[in-house]
Design a protein around this motif. Structure first.
Motif, short mmCIF file in Angstrom:
data_model
loop_
_atom_site.label_atom_id
_atom_site.label_comp_id
_atom_site.label_asym_id
_atom_site.label_seq_id
_atom_site.Cartn_x
_atom_site.Cartn_y
_atom_site.Cartn_z
N SER A 1 0.84 -1.19 0.00
CA SER A 1 0.00 0.00 0.00
C SER A 1 0.88 1.24 0.00
O SER A 1 1.91 1.29 0.68
N HIS A 2 0.46 2.26 -0.75
CA HIS A 2 1.26 3.47 -0.79
C HIS A 2 0.86 4.47 0.31
O HIS A 2 1.28 5.63 0.29
N CYS A 3 0.05 4.00 1.28
CA CYS A 3 -0.21 4.84 2.46
C CYS A 3 -0.17 3.96 3.71
O CYS A 3 -0.97 4.11 4.63
N ASP A 4 0.78 3.02 3.74
CA ASP A 4 0.93 2.08 4.85
C ASP A 4 1.56 2.80 6.04
O ASP A 4 2.72 3.21 5.99
N ASP B 1 7.03 3.23 2.25
CA ASP B 1 6.06 2.25 1.75
C ASP B 1 6.70 1.24 0.80
O ASP B 1 6.34 0.06 0.80
N ASP C 1 0.95 -2.48 -6.36
CA ASP C 1 0.48 -1.36 -5.55
C ASP C 1 -1.04 -1.50 -5.44
O ASP C 1 -1.76 -1.37 -6.42
N CYS D 1 -4.42 2.84 -1.57
CA CYS D 1 -4.30 3.32 -0.19
C CYS D 1 -5.13 2.44 0.73
O CYS D 1 -6.35 2.60 0.84
N SER E 1 -4.90 0.68 4.74
CA SER E 1 -4.15 0.70 6.00
C SER E 1 -3.46 -0.64 6.22
O SER E 1 -3.91 -1.68 5.73
#
Length: 228
Positions: A183-186, A192, A204, A207, A209
């Motif tokens: 995830s690019h918002c981990d 990330d 990818d 987003c 969590s």
């Protein structure tokens, strides 16, 4: 003549029935395995229950419960110790199912013990597909918060001796197929991109969590299709 033919037919019918009765009966297996069994490995501060949603999803998509193994371990210990225990678990699964290989699906810190098993303990002989979901493959600076408490967490720190050795040479050794979903918002893995693996299919997932990555249905569908 007709009476003679009927007598012959009667004798042949009796002989056939007798032969069928005397043949040994072979019971059909209760369940013929149609998939590689899946071994699920959870991450730090977690347990096998973190896979409940995906186990249910796999069952809904045709897997038998006897093909799905969510495994718990002491997450505070070294990932090398966990890898050794994982090797035993995989062998037990192969014995129980009669399969020749498993698919290994790991989350977060579970990627480290899974990859150690593949690289150092002969796991490439017994694993068909390796799937890393939000795996801490190249470390995270968040681990500095717990590295002084737990060996496993210290090993997750970026630049640790454990990770340096694990990532030296080929990151995807042997014949298994590798995939890494990240995830690019981990919030737990920084950066990330640390969750990616060189030589793997890196995906990818958008987003999502960290704690949701291994119960997200959209990611599940991608994992299911990859191991299929």
């Amino acid at each position: 003549m007709q009476r003679h033919k009927r007598r012959i037919a009667t004798v042949l019918s009796a002989m056939t029935a007798s032969l069928l009765v005397s043949l040994p009966l072979t019971a059909a297996p209760a369940h013929a395995a149609s998939h590689d069994p899946i071994v699920f490995v959870h991450g730090i501060s977690s347990s096998s229950s973190s896979w409940n949603d995906w186990v249910a999803d796999f069952e809904a998509d045709g897997y038998a419960s006897s093909e799905l193994f969510a495994w718990s371990y002491d997450w505070s210990q070294s990932n090398a110790t966990t890898a050794s225990q994982l090797a035993t678990e995989v062998k037990n699964v192969l014995t129980r199912t009669g399969a020749s290989k498993v698919d290994l699906v790991v989350h977060s810190m579970g990627a480290l013990s899974g990859r150690y098993y593949l690289k150092n303990l002969g796991g490439t002989w017994y694993v068909d597909d390796f799937v890393s979901v939000a795996g801490v493959n190249h470390g995270t600076d968040i681990a500095s918060l717990c590295g002084w408490l737990y060996t496993s967490c210290k090993e997750m720190q970026t630049g640790s001796s454990f990770l340096t050795a694990l990532n030296s040479g080929d990151e995807t050794p042997g014949s298994p197929s590798y995939a890494a979903y990240w995830s690019h918002c981990d919030e737990a893995i920084n950066p990330d991109s640390s969750a990616q693996l060189s030589g793997a299919v890196n995906v990818d997932v958008g987003c999502v969590s960290h704690t949701d990555t291994n119960n997200d249905h959209g990611i599940y569908e991608q994992v299911r299709d990859f191991i299929a």
